[in-house]
Write a protein that holds these residues in place. Structure first.
Motif, PDB file in Angstrom:
ATOM      1  N   TRP A   1       2.352   1.841  -3.398  1.00 24.79           N
ATOM      2  CA  TRP A   1       1.382   2.460  -4.306  1.00 24.79           C
ATOM      3  C   TRP A   1       1.274   3.963  -4.032  1.00 24.79           C
ATOM      4  O   TRP A   1       1.414   4.778  -4.931  1.00 24.79           O
ATOM      5  CB  TRP A   1       0.008   1.802  -4.170  1.00 24.79           C
ATOM      6  CG  TRP A   1      -1.106   2.716  -4.631  1.00 24.79           C
ATOM      7  CD1 TRP A   1      -2.079   3.274  -3.869  1.00 24.79           C
ATOM      8  CD2 TRP A   1      -1.312   3.209  -5.965  1.00 24.79           C
ATOM      9  NE1 TRP A   1      -2.882   4.086  -4.636  1.00 24.79           N
ATOM     10  CE2 TRP A   1      -2.426   4.068  -5.934  1.00 24.79           C
ATOM     11  CE3 TRP A   1      -0.647   3.020  -7.183  1.00 24.79           C
ATOM     12  CZ2 TRP A   1      -2.907   4.733  -7.057  1.00 24.79           C
ATOM     13  CZ3 TRP A   1      -1.130   3.690  -8.311  1.00 24.79           C
ATOM     14  CH2 TRP A   1      -2.247   4.522  -8.249  1.00 24.79           C
ATOM     15  N   GLU A   2       1.025   4.323  -2.758  1.00 22.30           N
ATOM     16  CA  GLU A   2       0.784   5.724  -2.430  1.00 22.30           C
ATOM     17  C   GLU A   2       1.996   6.609  -2.687  1.00 22.30           C
ATOM     18  O   GLU A   2       1.867   7.721  -3.198  1.00 22.30           O
ATOM     19  CB  GLU A   2       0.366   5.851  -0.959  1.00 22.30           C
ATOM     20  CG  GLU A   2      -0.988   5.253  -0.660  1.00 22.30           C
ATOM     21  CD  GLU A   2      -1.330   5.260   0.817  1.00 22.30           C
ATOM     22  OE1 GLU A   2      -0.585   5.867   1.620  1.00 22.30           O
ATOM     23  OE2 GLU A   2      -2.350   4.645   1.188  1.00 22.30           O
TER      24      GLU A   2
ATOM     25  N   GLN B   1       0.839  -1.206   0.000  1.00 21.61           N
ATOM     26  CA  GLN B   1       0.000   0.000   0.000  1.00 21.61           C
ATOM     27  C   GLN B   1       0.874   1.256   0.000  1.00 21.61           C
ATOM     28  O   GLN B   1       0.611   2.209  -0.726  1.00 21.61           O
ATOM     29  CB  GLN B   1      -0.934   0.004   1.220  1.00 21.61           C
ATOM     30  CG  GLN B   1      -1.850   1.209   1.290  1.00 21.61           C
ATOM     31  CD  GLN B   1      -2.881   1.233   0.180  1.00 21.61           C
ATOM     32  OE1 GLN B   1      -3.377   0.197  -0.249  1.00 21.61           O
ATOM     33  NE2 GLN B   1      -3.214   2.420  -0.305  1.00 21.61           N
TER      34      GLN B   1
ATOM     35  N   TYR C   1      -0.530   8.799  -9.078  1.00 20.74           N
ATOM     36  CA  TYR C   1      -0.700   8.093  -7.810  1.00 20.74           C
ATOM     37  C   TYR C   1      -0.773   9.137  -6.706  1.00 20.74           C
ATOM     38  O   TYR C   1      -0.481  10.320  -6.946  1.00 20.74           O
ATOM     39  CB  TYR C   1       0.423   7.073  -7.585  1.00 20.74           C
ATOM     40  CG  TYR C   1       1.819   7.609  -7.755  1.00 20.74           C
ATOM     41  CD1 TYR C   1       2.569   8.033  -6.668  1.00 20.74           C
ATOM     42  CD2 TYR C   1       2.405   7.699  -9.023  1.00 20.74           C
ATOM     43  CE1 TYR C   1       3.849   8.529  -6.821  1.00 20.74           C
ATOM     44  CE2 TYR C   1       3.685   8.183  -9.188  1.00 20.74           C
ATOM     45  CZ  TYR C   1       4.403   8.596  -8.088  1.00 20.74           C
ATOM     46  OH  TYR C   1       5.667   9.096  -8.249  1.00 20.74           O
TER      47      TYR C   1
ATOM     48  N   ARG D   1       1.776  -0.039  -9.162  1.00 16.02           N
ATOM     49  CA  ARG D   1       0.408  -0.487  -9.425  1.00 16.02           C
ATOM     50  C   ARG D   1       0.282  -2.005  -9.315  1.00 16.02           C
ATOM     51  O   ARG D   1      -0.679  -2.518  -8.765  1.00 16.02           O
ATOM     52  CB  ARG D   1      -0.034  -0.033 -10.809  1.00 16.02           C
ATOM     53  CG  ARG D   1      -1.465  -0.347 -11.101  1.00 16.02           C
ATOM     54  CD  ARG D   1      -1.928  -0.092 -12.524  1.00 16.02           C
ATOM     55  NE  ARG D   1      -1.115   0.752 -13.337  1.00 16.02           N
ATOM     56  CZ  ARG D   1      -1.533   1.871 -13.921  1.00 16.02           C
ATOM     57  NH1 ARG D   1      -2.757   2.289 -13.735  1.00 16.02           N
ATOM     58  NH2 ARG D   1      -0.734   2.563 -14.683  1.00 16.02           N
TER      59      ARG D   1
END
Length: 152
Positions: free
Chosen positions: A72-73, A69, A120, A78
């Motif tokens: 991703w952030e 997570q 993102y 992805r």
């Protein structure tokens, strides 16, 4: 008076100095290239130094899920394959928003990146870039993380 000072030291100061390390999770994002493995580093928001995507464990997610997570952030990862067990650990001192610093042990999970997004959550707050593991080791500050990258 001395009794009160000793008691204050034992009851308030020593627990602060001896508090346990907090835990964070990090994704060591990599890809295979014809030139060898490349490692994805991002810049921190506060100082701009090069770091791995990392953060506090997320309620409802395990270590690898939390690390993915954060990847991703913070870095736009992805799609990726992440190992279930940490490949290693490194320690550092984290400055919190309230000015307090806390010792942190960071669990590092190997994360093979399959796809990066162009947009993102923190795209405007950080820079991301691929480096060889030895280049990455020279760019990060934490000695244990340098060692992990050199052995990668």
């Amino acid at each position: 008076m001395i009794h009160n000072l000793k008691r204050a030291w034992a009851d308030m100061v020593m627990p602060i100095l001896q508090r346990p390390k907090r835990v964070q999770v990090a994704a060591l994002c990599y890809k295979e290239t014809p030139e060898g493995k490349k490692v994805l580093l991002i810049t921190s928001r506060d100082t701009g130094r090069w770091i791995l995507p990392k953060g506090w464990p997320i309620n409802g997610k395990d270590g690898p899920g939390s690390a993915l997570q954060e990847a991703w952030e913070e870095a736009g990862v992805r799609e990726a394959d992440i190992e279930e067990e940490p490949m290693g650990y490194y320690e550092y001192v984290k400055g919190l928003d309230n000015g307090v610093t806390v010792p942190v042990e960071t669990q590092v999970y190997m994360t093979r990146v399959r796809d990066l997004a162009g947009k993102y959550p923190e795209v405007d707050e950080r820079t991301r870039k691929w480096f060889s593991p030895s280049e990455a080791a020279n760019l990060v500050d934490e000695p244990d993380l340098k060692d992990l990258l050199r052995t990668f």
